[in-house]
Write an enzyme that holds these catalytic residues in place. Structure first.
Site, short mmCIF file in Angstrom:
data_model
loop_
_atom_site.label_atom_id
_atom_site.label_comp_id
_atom_site.label_asym_id
_atom_site.label_seq_id
_atom_site.Cartn_x
_atom_site.Cartn_y
_atom_site.Cartn_z
N GLU A 1 0.89 -0.91 0.22
CA GLU A 1 -0.22 0.28 -0.66
C GLU A 1 0.61 1.48 -0.02
O GLU A 1 2.08 1.34 0.72
CB GLU A 1 -1.38 -0.26 1.77
CG GLU A 1 -2.21 -0.84 0.97
CD GLU A 1 -3.18 -1.65 2.33
OE1 GLU A 1 -4.44 -1.34 1.90
OE2 GLU A 1 -2.70 -1.33 3.90
N CYS B 1 -1.04 6.64 9.14
CA CYS B 1 -0.14 5.82 9.83
C CYS B 1 0.14 4.99 10.38
O CYS B 1 -0.84 4.43 11.39
CB CYS B 1 0.39 6.71 10.31
SG CYS B 1 2.46 8.08 9.68
N CYS C 1 5.59 -6.42 7.64
CA CYS C 1 7.87 -5.53 9.04
C CYS C 1 8.11 -6.73 10.80
O CYS C 1 7.12 -7.36 10.38
CB CYS C 1 7.01 -4.64 9.80
SG CYS C 1 8.63 -3.81 10.33
N CYS D 1 0.47 -1.41 15.52
CA CYS D 1 0.57 -0.65 14.10
C CYS D 1 0.60 -2.17 13.89
O CYS D 1 1.01 -3.55 14.03
CB CYS D 1 2.74 -0.45 13.99
SG CYS D 1 2.61 -0.82 12.21
N CYS E 1 3.09 8.58 1.22
CA CYS E 1 3.69 7.55 1.81
C CYS E 1 4.15 6.03 0.76
O CYS E 1 3.00 5.54 0.61
CB CYS E 1 2.80 7.65 2.71
SG CYS E 1 3.02 6.50 4.53
N CYS F 1 6.07 -3.22 16.52
CA CYS F 1 5.85 -2.44 17.41
C CYS F 1 4.05 -2.60 17.22
O CYS F 1 2.95 -3.54 17.24
CB CYS F 1 5.63 -1.09 16.30
SG CYS F 1 7.24 -0.37 16.05
#
Ligand code: SAH
Ligand code: SF4
Length: 357
Positions: free
Chosen positions: A90, A342, A114, A121, A107, A118
């Site tokens: 994305e 975000c 990932c 996230c 972005c 975290c």
């Protein structure tokens, strides 16, 4: 077949020389790809027909096969780009218009998923599927420009993934984006965001044309930071601070600290004062990010406790930073309604479209 945008300039030069063509052909190819954005090698009329054929036989130009997009009422567009090599990532387009100052930011994602997990996230929930290639990162930009019909002004590496864990690719992409002949972007309009991979921050400072660095801090309390970001167990705040100081001294570029505000966890006056002390080490600014809920993924008990701070708290926090002499901005939650803000990138709405494994 390889993707031509995975090659560096020197790789292209080697390719043409090996075939017995003159060196300057590499420059013609480079300009055709990055300046003129040709869709096929046949379009490069300045090249001999035989070289065009060699290129067509060896390389693809575009690594994206299809896209889906979702628009928010604030002008934000979330793209899902599907790659020829399988899977998808994305990107989020964020327009910003304040009279004379106009910004068109993309972005971009640097990885699919990932590894750093975290707790706040959604991307981290996916785990790392794979690194994106240079071509796949550059094509997010080129495809977006094609779709919106105009050039972007800013690039932020704040989509899916930890860019410093895909370091070689990142540097290759930055070399293209800041190429002095093609002039795609000013290096001051590119920001790489990291959760704090300390040795790579030192490495990034040393690249030929350094770009801006954003460090995701989120807490100046070591224990809370470890809970929020498992990577904090590897590199502590002192090490991050030293890496930031070195980055500023080497590049002369101010640092951005990103700080998500979580209700009752890191949003007190004491937190703001500690953050200000941390940030004052070098010229910097703080981006305060409202926490974006990620209820669309499965959450553990700690994650269920994470709540956004109230608007009043956010303003108060910002004011303390300002009174402590630190430039602070509240990051707008562009694209929140389309899960494009975000940390929300995790294919929430595209389960059928994306085969990620
Ligand atoms: N891996 C890099 C870049 C991608 S994340 C990094 O962590 O910095 C980009 C930014 O989004 C980071 O500052 C990250 O902390 C923030 N973010 C992640 N999840 C979020 C959420 N749910 N709400 C608000 N910001 C989030
Ligand atoms: Fe990875 Fe950044 Fe998300 Fe952490 S915040 S899991 S480092 S993408």
């Amino acid at each position: 077949m390889e993707f031509i945008k995975n090659l560096t300039y020197l790789d292209i030069e080697r390719f043409v020389l090996d075939l017995g063509y003159e060196k300057f052909r590499a420059k013609q190819i480079w300009f055709a790809i990055y300046r003129n954005r040709v869709n096929s090698f046949e379009e490069i009329q300045t090249l001999p027909k035989s070289l065009r054929k060699e290129l067509s036989n060896n390389f693809y130009i575009n690594s994206i096969v299809s896209n889906r997009l979702e628009k928010a009422s604030d002008g934000t567009i979330k793209f899902l780009f599907k790659f020829k090599n399988g899977s998808a990532a994305e990107s989020v387009f964020i327009p910003w218009d304040k009279g004379l100052k106009e910004r068109k930011t993309l972005c971009v994602s640097s990885q699919i998923g990932c590894a750093l997990a975290c707790s706040f996230c959604a991307t981290g929930k996916l785990g790392l599927k794979r690194n994106l290639t240079p071509s796949e990162i550059i094509d997010q930009i080129f495809e977006c420009e094609k779709i919106i019909g105009t050039r972007l002004t800013n690039i932020v590496f704040m989509g899916m993934g930890e860019p410093l864990q895909n370091f070689r690719t990142l540097v290759q992409v930055l070399n293209v984006l800041t190429d002095e002949d093609c002039k795609l972007f000013s290096r001051k309009n590119i920001t790489v965001s990291t959760s704090g991979i300390v040795p790579k921050i030192y490495d990034l400072a040393k690249i030929e044309r350094p770009v801006k660095l954003a460090i995701s801090l989120h807490s100046t309390d070591e224990e809370l930071r470890k809970k929020l970001m498992p990577i904090a167990k590897k590199w502590n705040l002192k090490e991050i601070r030293e890496a930031a100081i070195n980055y500023y001294r080497t590049t002369k570029l101010p640092i951005t600290y990103e700080y998500i505000l979580f209700d009752g966890l890191n949003d007190s006056e004491i937190d703001a004062k500690r953050l200000a002390k941390f940030a004052r080490a070098v010229p910097s600014k703080v981006n305060i990010i409202p926490f974006h809920r990620i209820d669309f993924v499965e959450l553990d008990d700690f994650q269920k406790q994470l709540k956004p701070s109230s608007f009043e708290k956010i303003i108060q926090f910002k004011n303390v930073l300002k009174s402590e002499g630190v430039r602070a901005f509240i990051r707008s939650s562009s694209g929140y309604e389309i899960n494009g803000a975000c940390g929300q990138l995790a294919f929430a709405n595209y389960k059928q479209f994306v085969q990620c494994e």
